[in-house]
Design a protein around this motif. Structure first.
Motif, PDB file in Angstrom:
ATOM      1  N   ILE A   1       0.839  -1.199   0.000  1.00 23.35           N
ATOM      2  CA  ILE A   1       0.000   0.000   0.000  1.00 23.35           C
ATOM      3  C   ILE A   1       0.876   1.251   0.000  1.00 23.35           C
TER       4      ILE A   1
ATOM      5  N   ILE B   1      -4.732   1.098  -5.866  1.00 23.49           N
ATOM      6  CA  ILE B   1      -4.623   1.176  -4.406  1.00 23.49           C
ATOM      7  C   ILE B   1      -5.947   0.803  -3.748  1.00 23.49           C
TER       8      ILE B   1
ATOM      9  N   ASP C   1      -6.191  -2.354  -1.309  1.00 27.11           N
ATOM     10  CA  ASP C   1      -6.526  -2.077   0.092  1.00 27.11           C
ATOM     11  C   ASP C   1      -7.802  -2.809   0.514  1.00 27.11           C
TER      12      ASP C   1
ATOM     13  N   ARG D   1      -6.814  -6.319   1.389  1.00 24.89           N
ATOM     14  CA  ARG D   1      -5.738  -6.502   2.358  1.00 24.89           C
ATOM     15  C   ARG D   1      -6.286  -7.009   3.685  1.00 24.89           C
TER      16      ARG D   1
END
Length: 428
Positions: free
Chosen positions: A239, A418, A422, A425
């Motif tokens: 990230i 991103i 994310d 994640r």
């Protein structure tokens, strides 16, 4: 310490921290941007070429980034007061030296030296903000502080232009900021503070009972060495690297927008210096709006999700860039408004990338994380120096504009990646 006294002390010190760091970075910007604002007259007086100016900008940003990286590693271990006050004193001394020089070589040496010192400013400030303001509120507070970039960036060309117009001498564009910086050094030495725990206060997450901050604290292992923490929580964090890539794009566009405006509009469109520099003030004023609104929007409407908010402002940035292309030969006011929009679209993502990187890192790794970001993203700023001058020489300014458009598209793509990464994640 009873609860009412604890709350009063915490609130007083938080305002003290935000005001001190705001003024410090504003003053650093006033000193830093004096060079770009005085560039047209400085180049003419000392015989500096456009390529030399671009090369100086590139070297400056490379050194600035390296300094930001190295000082970031130290900032997590040293009281911010021990960083900021001496840094401001040295900046003031160097600015006086720049104003006194009659040699292009000496000017370039001093200009590069100030890059090293300026690079030490942000990491301790980022550390202080991460320690005194918690995750769920940090967007709003960081937005407030982040306007220091814009206030300083807007004041720098206005102060430089006014001083030059009054004295007829570009050298005073460095002397006056030097005096302002020296005064701020005294203020920082008196008012700056370390982390709350140093003053018998609880961690800010505990004080506010902020579950988001407590989660960051919980996932952040204690007792780690600086290198282990840096490697485990920052260097191998995807990230952070994706965000650094997006921020690099922002820095290229931002640096071209601020450093080359006066050169382009004076030399190509034959505007006067004051009018050309005023576009930078519009750009920075838009940045104030973008920075303030983005943090609040990310906190209140996206649950402190910085990345989705960034995507919104990427399209604001593109709209402003397209607008300049359509209005540049129409009227000053329309061009100025477009620069205002660009400023909003630049400074909102810039602020949120920094904040997102801090929050994706270790709870005590704000200095190191922002230092790494600065070390890499200022390569983008360096690319806006000599390479831009060479592209302009080979392909004219149209080539520069095409490059900026391609970078803006890359920014949107990276931000989308991103958001996707994310969302998948797992908690650390």
């Amino acid at each position: 310490m009873n609860n009412s006294k604890l709350d009063a002390t915490y609130k007083r010190l938080r305002w003290q921290i935000i005001i001190t760091t705001f003024l410090t970075y504003t003053v650093m910007y006033i000193s830093r941007k004096a060079f770009a604002a005085a560039a047209p007259l400085l180049m003419k007086d000392l015989g500096m070429t456009m390529v030399q100016f671009g090369l100086a900008s590139s070297i400056y940003y490379i050194l600035y980034g390296l300094s930001k990286f190295s000082s970031g590693l130290l900032a997590d271990r040293i009281n911010p007061r021990l960083f900021l006050a001496p840094v401001l004193v040295v900046i003031a001394i160097i600015n006086v030296g720049i104003g006194m020089t009659n040699s292009v070589s000496m000017l370039l040496v001093l200009y590069c030296l100030t890059a090293v010192v300026q690079g030490c400013g942000f990491p301790p400030i980022a550390k202080a903000i991460s320690q005194w303001y918690s995750k769920s509120e940090r967007g709003g507070w960081y937005s407030l502080w982040n306007t220091s970039h814009n206030v300083g960036g807007a004041l720098a060309p206005l102060i430089a232009s006014a001083v030059i117009a009054y004295t007829g001498n570009w050298r005073y564009a460095f002397y006056v900021p030097a005096g302002i910086t020296a005064v701020q050094a005294v203020i920082a030495a008196i008012l700056m503070r370390g982390k709350p725990e140093n003053y018998g206060l609880p961690n800010v997450g505990e004080w506010r009972n902020d579950t988001k901050q407590l989660e960051i604290n919980k996932r952040s292992e204690t007792g780690l060495s600086m290198w282990v923490m840096f490697q485990r929580y920052i260097l191998t964090n995807p990230i952070i690297w994706l965000a650094i890539g997006g921020d690099l794009c922002i820095y290229v566009i931002r640096t071209v927008s601020s450093d080359w405006v006066s050169v382009y509009f004076v030399d190509v469109l034959h505007w006067d210096l004051v009018r050309s520099n005023s576009l930078v003030a519009w750009f920075e004023a838009g940045g104030i709006l973008g920075g303030l609104t983005s943090g609040i929007i990310s906190d209140k409407f996206f649950g402190a999700d910085r990345w989705k908010t960034i995507l919104i402002y990427c399209f604001v940035l593109i709209a402003g860039m397209v607008g300049v292309g359509f209005t540049i030969h129409m009227s000053y006011l329309l061009v100025a408004l477009c620069f205002f929009v660009i400023g909003a679209g630049i400074y909102a993502p810039q602020m949120l990338f920094a904040l997102g990187i801090i929050e994706a890192s270790h709870a005590d790794g704000a200095g190191a994380a922002t230092g790494l970001k600065g070390g890499v993203t200022y390569v983008g700023a360096a690319l806006a120096g000599a390479p831009i001058a060479m592209i302009e020489k080979a392909y004219s300014w149209n080539g520069v504009f095409v490059l900026l458009a391609a970078i803006a598209v890359t920014l949107v793509i990276l931000t989308c990646v991103i958001i996707r990464v994310d969302s998948k994640r797992l908690p650390m």
